[in-house]
Every structure is written in C-alpha cells, then in structure tokens.
Motif scaffolding. Structure first.
Motif, mmCIF file in Angstrom:
data_model
loop_
_atom_site.group_PDB
_atom_site.id
_atom_site.type_symbol
_atom_site.label_atom_id
_atom_site.label_comp_id
_atom_site.label_asym_id
_atom_site.label_seq_id
_atom_site.Cartn_x
_atom_site.Cartn_y
_atom_site.Cartn_z
ATOM 1 N N GLU A 183 0.832 -1.373 -0.035
ATOM 2 C CA GLU A 183 -0.029 -0.209 0.014
ATOM 3 C C GLU A 183 0.866 1.659 0.035
ATOM 4 O O GLU A 183 2.382 1.090 0.633
ATOM 5 C CB GLU A 183 -1.264 0.147 1.900
ATOM 6 C CG GLU A 183 -1.874 -1.145 0.408
ATOM 7 C CD GLU A 183 -2.721 -1.118 2.282
ATOM 8 O OE1 GLU A 183 -2.442 -0.057 2.936
ATOM 9 O OE2 GLU A 183 -3.971 -2.119 2.290
ATOM 10 N N PHE A 184 0.405 2.542 -0.830
ATOM 11 C CA PHE A 184 0.753 3.313 -0.468
ATOM 12 C C PHE A 184 1.859 3.869 0.098
ATOM 13 O O PHE A 184 3.312 5.004 0.492
ATOM 14 C CB PHE A 184 0.645 4.746 -1.380
ATOM 15 C CG PHE A 184 0.898 5.891 -1.511
ATOM 16 C CD1 PHE A 184 2.183 6.199 -2.526
ATOM 17 C CD2 PHE A 184 1.116 7.301 -0.512
ATOM 18 C CE1 PHE A 184 3.065 7.659 -2.688
ATOM 19 C CE2 PHE A 184 1.644 8.328 -0.554
ATOM 20 C CZ PHE A 184 2.731 7.950 -1.802
ATOM 21 N N PRO A 185 1.134 4.432 1.789
ATOM 22 C CA PRO A 185 1.612 4.771 3.077
ATOM 23 C C PRO A 185 3.081 4.075 3.055
ATOM 24 O O PRO A 185 3.709 4.675 3.637
ATOM 25 C CB PRO A 185 0.262 4.531 3.995
ATOM 26 C CG PRO A 185 -0.693 4.666 3.113
ATOM 27 C CD PRO A 185 0.053 4.408 1.661
ATOM 28 N N ALA A 186 2.709 2.547 3.397
ATOM 29 C CA ALA A 186 3.313 1.605 3.783
ATOM 30 C C ALA A 186 5.167 1.593 2.892
ATOM 31 O O ALA A 186 5.995 1.561 3.002
ATOM 32 C CB ALA A 186 3.191 0.314 3.587
ATOM 33 N N LEU A 187 4.543 2.365 1.582
ATOM 34 C CA LEU A 187 5.648 1.650 0.722
ATOM 35 C C LEU A 187 6.771 2.698 1.114
ATOM 36 O O LEU A 187 8.000 3.552 0.483
ATOM 37 C CB LEU A 187 5.234 1.826 -1.204
ATOM 38 C CG LEU A 187 6.664 1.855 -2.324
ATOM 39 C CD1 LEU A 187 7.071 0.879 -1.875
ATOM 40 C CD2 LEU A 187 5.673 1.584 -3.633
ATOM 41 N N ARG A 188 5.687 4.402 1.286
ATOM 42 C CA ARG A 188 6.520 5.772 0.844
ATOM 43 C C ARG A 188 7.467 5.870 1.977
ATOM 44 O O ARG A 188 8.194 5.944 2.283
ATOM 45 C CB ARG A 188 5.597 6.941 1.187
ATOM 46 C CG ARG A 188 5.657 8.144 1.064
ATOM 47 C CD ARG A 188 5.213 9.254 1.432
ATOM 48 N NE ARG A 188 5.670 10.852 0.966
ATOM 49 C CZ ARG A 188 5.904 11.176 2.613
ATOM 50 N NH1 ARG A 188 6.723 10.889 2.912
ATOM 51 N NH2 ARG A 188 6.442 12.531 1.839
ATOM 52 N N THR A 189 7.007 5.121 2.947
ATOM 53 C CA THR A 189 7.612 4.752 4.199
ATOM 54 C C THR A 189 9.037 4.122 4.372
ATOM 55 O O THR A 189 10.073 4.468 4.478
ATOM 56 C CB THR A 189 7.137 3.868 6.022
ATOM 57 O OG1 THR A 189 6.017 4.863 5.668
ATOM 58 C CG2 THR A 189 7.629 4.099 6.448
ATOM 59 N N LEU A 190 8.686 3.196 3.911
ATOM 60 C CA LEU A 190 10.036 2.374 3.045
ATOM 61 C C LEU A 190 11.181 2.436 2.111
ATOM 62 O O LEU A 190 12.384 2.929 2.717
ATOM 63 C CB LEU A 190 9.392 1.207 2.213
ATOM 64 C CG LEU A 190 8.973 -0.371 2.882
ATOM 65 C CD1 LEU A 190 8.482 -1.577 2.265
ATOM 66 C CD2 LEU A 190 10.209 -1.136 3.705
ATOM 67 N N GLN A 191 10.715 3.665 1.723
ATOM 68 C CA GLN A 191 12.039 4.092 0.292
ATOM 69 C C GLN A 191 11.848 5.376 1.573
ATOM 70 O O GLN A 191 13.729 5.880 0.712
ATOM 71 C CB GLN A 191 10.619 4.774 -0.618
ATOM 72 C CG GLN A 191 10.472 3.164 -1.864
ATOM 73 C CD GLN A 191 10.388 3.514 -3.246
ATOM 74 O OE1 GLN A 191 8.943 3.902 -3.215
ATOM 75 N NE2 GLN A 191 11.095 4.685 -3.868
ATOM 76 N N THR A 192 11.328 6.658 1.677
ATOM 77 C CA THR A 192 12.138 7.355 2.252
ATOM 78 C C THR A 192 13.224 6.585 3.582
ATOM 79 O O THR A 192 13.703 7.996 3.778
ATOM 80 C CB THR A 192 11.482 8.579 3.225
ATOM 81 O OG1 THR A 192 10.499 7.186 4.308
ATOM 82 C CG2 THR A 192 9.996 8.608 1.839
ATOM 83 N N SER A 193 12.837 5.510 4.050
ATOM 84 C CA SER A 193 13.905 5.827 6.018
ATOM 85 C C SER A 193 14.685 4.314 4.641
ATOM 86 O O SER A 193 15.869 3.722 5.335
ATOM 87 C CB SER A 193 13.136 4.661 5.780
ATOM 88 O OG SER A 193 12.512 3.292 6.081
ATOM 89 N N LEU B 156 17.538 15.606 -0.849
ATOM 90 C CA LEU B 156 16.402 15.967 -0.421
ATOM 91 C C LEU B 156 16.162 14.562 -0.768
ATOM 92 O O LEU B 156 14.501 13.943 -1.037
ATOM 93 C CB LEU B 156 15.744 16.581 -2.101
ATOM 94 C CG LEU B 156 15.097 18.271 -2.010
ATOM 95 C CD1 LEU B 156 14.804 18.739 -3.487
ATOM 96 C CD2 LEU B 156 14.652 18.672 -0.527
ATOM 97 N N ALA B 157 17.014 13.670 -0.930
ATOM 98 C CA ALA B 157 17.309 12.077 -0.971
ATOM 99 C C ALA B 157 16.536 11.306 -0.429
ATOM 100 O O ALA B 157 15.900 10.698 -0.267
ATOM 101 C CB ALA B 157 18.336 11.419 -0.401
ATOM 102 N N ASN B 158 15.964 11.722 1.629
ATOM 103 C CA ASN B 158 15.462 11.613 2.193
ATOM 104 C C ASN B 158 13.582 11.391 2.880
ATOM 105 O O ASN B 158 13.413 11.603 3.419
ATOM 106 C CB ASN B 158 15.803 11.029 3.296
ATOM 107 C CG ASN B 158 16.982 10.277 3.550
ATOM 108 O OD1 ASN B 158 17.284 9.491 2.278
ATOM 109 N ND2 ASN B 158 18.033 11.187 4.241
#
Length: 520
Positions: free
Chosen positions: A397-407, A436-438
C-alpha cells in the motif's frame, strides 16, 4: 369525442410532444457527463494536494494568473494576468491584471484577491511548502497591479502559478463560508459549482459572465462510477460522454482499447505524458549487490523495454530514455543513444565484472498495489530471472511503500513521478538532488557536489535556453550514475463520445479544461 375532435387534439399534442423531446435532446447536447472512479478530494486550492479529480474541477471553477497555451502547452499565456515581467535576477514578478473580471458571487476580482488567495494557500497547504515558501512578499501595487518577490531565483515559479493550488478564490465567499468553503467553492472560472452528492456526482453550471466568453456547454456532471467495466458500458451506451485514464491505465482496461477504437460512436484521444515509471535503486546504500555501478548497468540491460511496452501495455505507453520524457522542452535527444538496450548476455557479463553472483542475491521487488503494477512487477521479475536473479514481488500500500523508501529499507522498487507543473525541475530537483534524498520517494542519491551544483544552477538560472543547456548536461551526468532503469511513460488517454468536440489534453498537469468543449 368525435373522430375529428380526436384528430384535432392529436394535432395539437404532437407539436407539444415534439417540442418537449427536442428540448430534452438540446439539453443533453449542452450537458457533458464525465465518468470518474471516486469522489473528488479537495475542491478548492487551499487544501488541494494534486488529487486528479478535485484538481480538474478546480481548473474549471477557478482561474489562475497564467496557464499553458493549447494545443502544444509549450508556453504560458495570461489568464487573470494580462501581462507580466520578471526581473533580471529572477526574483521579482510584476503582474498587470485583467479589469472588469468578477467572481461567480458577483464580487470584483482584483490584486488584493490574488494576494489573499496565494497567502491563504501558502499558510494552509503543506503540499506546496517547497515552492510557496520561496514567496518572500506579495505587494498590491494597485487594484490591477501585483508584485511577487521571491527569496531566491526560481524560473519555474510561473509554472507553479499555473497549478490548481495557485487558483484565485473569492475572499468574500471564504469569509462567508469559512471552513466550509470547500463545499461552496467560488472562483472566476467558466463553470460555477452547483452541488455534490457523495458517491454520486458533482454538478457544475456554466458561468454566463465568464471574462473569456461564456462556455458552449451549460452543465458538467462528474458521475462517480467505481467499476471500470461499468464505465466502459456507460460510454458505449451514451450514459457518459468522457472517461479519462489520467496516466494511470485504470479507467478502462488496456485490452478494451482496441474494441473502443473500432466503435464509431467513440473516439480515443491519446497524447504523450510527462509521467515516468521506473525501477529505482536505493542509491544511498554503500553496500549490497547494487552499490557497484556495473551491477546497476546489468539490471538496466536486463529489461526488455519493447516487450514491456507491447506485451503489458499494448502500445498505450512509451519508452523513457532517461530522467526526462522525450516531450519535455528540456529533453536531450542524445539520451536515446545513451539509453540501455535489452541485452541479457551483456547484463550477465556486467554482473561478473562487478563481482556479483546473481544466485547469491535475495531480492524483494517492491511495487504499488493493483493489477497494472502487478503485471509490470511480474514482467521485471521474469527479466531478472533470465540473468539468474531471483526476486519476490512485494506489492505494498502507498503509505507503507513511501515509508520504506524514505527510510531506505529497500534495494530496488518500482516507482514513478507524475509532474504537476510543466518544467524539468519537477523531475530533476526532487528526484536527484542529494539533500532531498530522504524527503520523498526519490532515487535517494548520495552526496555529489558536482551534480548537486548543476541541479541547483539549472533550477535558478532565469534564461530558458541557458537552463535547457544545463538540463542537457544533467541528463548525461545522471545517465552515467545509473540510478535506476527507466521503464515507461503511460500515455494520457481520454475516451469520448464521437460528438464531443474541442477537447485538448494537457500533459502536465494531466487535467482537462472544458471551456472550449461542445457537443454536436
């Protein structure tokens, strides 16, 4: 009743019935029905975060200072602004505004309304923080003159002023409705908001006093139809006039497009988008299988790009050769030569040169949810298997994928960027500037003094031709670093009934304006 009286009565009734039917048909020709998959979100600029349906409604209810000129959308034209100048240092924008324009509530449009609107969005909409925070001061010089001063040069600022979040609202309506303004939006646009019913529709009515001239339509109805097959049936049966893909390939199944193209009652309008979908590496990782650039090159050569475009998309997407799509005004044609070609043998050779044993890699391939992304992930998974890499697909799901990528908790992920303003900055700065990587779903680029300096210089150079040359150089520098494998750009596709005329599709943002549309 005698037969003659009956005939006389029928003679009177027939014209009346014919007139009523004719009027009903005329009303239908003046009403445009647009099928959408869900209710719109944020129907007013102050809270809008680029959600497609709400954003499109905003651009039809409100006006911005400037807008991209149809049909090519290569240069800006004035809307509420009559003209403008930019200072040599690129920090000061002076606007002369149109006179005699009124909001749909009858109150006058002026420079104070622009100042009120932009400051309101800046204060309450975190989505535009990165760009609106550059606004140092907005000065009302006169009712028809406005000065905007930035804290730093930002040539793409005019593009930002063409976005839904920059639309001008009625200060009187905001004062009247307060927090409920989103349920009673009032602008200067060609259509006025009439009503909204959850899970049913949103109705807009023509603004007869619109300053560019009254629209040809009397009404637009956005009908909420969640199911793609139902949207297709309604289109074919004439229950709706327009169905949009908006770059997501989800409005109508790709396999249905051929049948619709063969239907004489439907026309399929296609145009290139500036959306990029890619396989991203976690470029901040200093260890792992893809820390070596040769290993990244191997993956880029392992992808069967043509097979993906034809097999999964059936021609409804196009090849992307690098960090910008080929229809961007800053696209470097040399990128077509530099782009990797499908070559599994070369991919295996590069892995060996990188000292990477593909059998030793346990790879999780993250992607968004949905059948489209599942099909893309499965295709890429098969390509990786062909060079000996075993990957398991993790649709998230988008929120979880976003968290994975930003972290940074991933090695590779399927991702993409949909630019909402027509400038290379929309892809380059956010995607590749190391500072802006993170902060978002980026390529997580490591600190790179030379590349970072080039990106910032291109972002801040006022002259467009000089910026274009800088972006040419940036694209070549990024290609050397192989931050990902650029997969495809989905076409923007609009399905319309054959009698719909005057519709022109904008690529960035992919939102339709209906002022010029009519039915025949």
């Amino acid at each position: 009743m005698t037969i003659w009286k009956a005939v006389a009565a029928a003679t009177v009734a027939m014209p009346l019935m014919w007139t009523a039917a004719h009027a009903q048909e005329a009303d239908k020709l003046k009403t445009l029905v647009v099928a959408v998959p869900s209710d719109p979100v944020a129907l007013e600029p102050g809270t809008n975060k680029a959600e497609p349906i709400g954003s499109e409604i905003i651009l039809n209810v409100f006006d911005t200072l400037v807008a991209w000129t149809a049909p090519d959308f290569k240069q800006l034209e004035g809307r509420l602004a009559k003209s403008w100048t930019v200072s040599e240092d690129g920090k000061v924008f002076d606007f002369k505004l149109r006179e005699g324009v009124k909001f749909q509530d009858g109150t006058p449009f002026d420079a104070a309304a622009v100042k009120f609107s932009l400051e309101r969005t800046k204060a309450g909409n975190p989505y535009v923080k990165a760009t609106f925070d550059l606004i140092k001061e907005i000065t009302v010089v006169s009712p028809t003159e406005l000065k905007i001063t930035l804290s730093a040069a930002y040539p793409a600022f005019l593009s930002i002023l063409a976005q839904p979040q920059s639309a001008v609202v009625s200060p009187a309506a905001v004062a009247k409705y307060g927090d409920k303004f989103a349920s009673h939006p009032v602008g200067t646009g060609p259509f006025a908001f009439k009503s909204a019913q959850a899970d049913t529709n949103v109705v807009l009515e023509a603004n007869p006093d619109y300053f560019r001239g009254a629209p040809k339509l009397k009404q637009i109805i956005y009908r909420v139809i969640p199911d793609a097959s139902t949207r297709r049936l309604e289109l074919e049966n004439g229950g709706v006039d327009i169905v949009q893909q908006q770059g997501q390939l989800s409005a109508i199944a790709a396999e249905d497009i051929g049948a619709l193209k063969a239907n004489k009652d439907v026309k399929v309008i296609e145009t290139s988008s500036q959306i990029i979908r890619q396989l991203e590496f976690n470029n901040s990782k200093t260890d792992g299988p893809f820390a070596n650039v040769k290993a990244r090159e191997a993956i880029a050569h392992a992808i069967d790009y043509d097979g993906l475009l034809q097999g999964v998309f059936g021609g409804t997407a196009e090849r992307v050769y690098g960090p910008l799509t080929s229809n961007s005004w800053a696209f470097n044609p040399k990128m077509k030569e530099l782009a990797p070609k499908y070559d599994p043998a070369l991919a295996k050779k590069l892995l060996a040169e990188a000292g990477v044993n593909p059998a030793s890699i346990t790879l999780k391939l993250y992607s968004f949810q949905g059948p489209l992304w599942g099909a893309v992930a499965t295709f890429v998974q098969a390509n990786l298997a062909d060079i000996g890499i075993n990957a398991t697909i993790e649709q998230t799901e988008f929120p979880a994928l976003r968290t994975l990528q930003t972290s940074g908790q991933f090695d590779v992920a399927l991702d993409g960027r949909q630019p909402w303003y027509n400038d290379p900055d929309a892809h380059i700065t956010i995607g590749y500037l190391s500072s802006l990587a993170n902060t978002a779903m980026t390529f997580r680029m490591p600190a790179d003094k030379d590349l970072d300096a080039l990106i910032l210089k291109a972002q801040q150079t006022p002259d467009q031709e000089a910026r274009k040359a800088l972006y040419f150089q940036i694209q070549e520098e990024i290609a050397k670093r192989v931050p990902g494998a650029y997969l495809f750009s989905p076409k923007l596709i609009v399905y319309a009934r054959a009698n719909v005329e005057g519709l022109v599709i904008n690529s960035a943002p992919p939102l339709n304006e209906y002022w010029s549309v009519f039915k025949k």
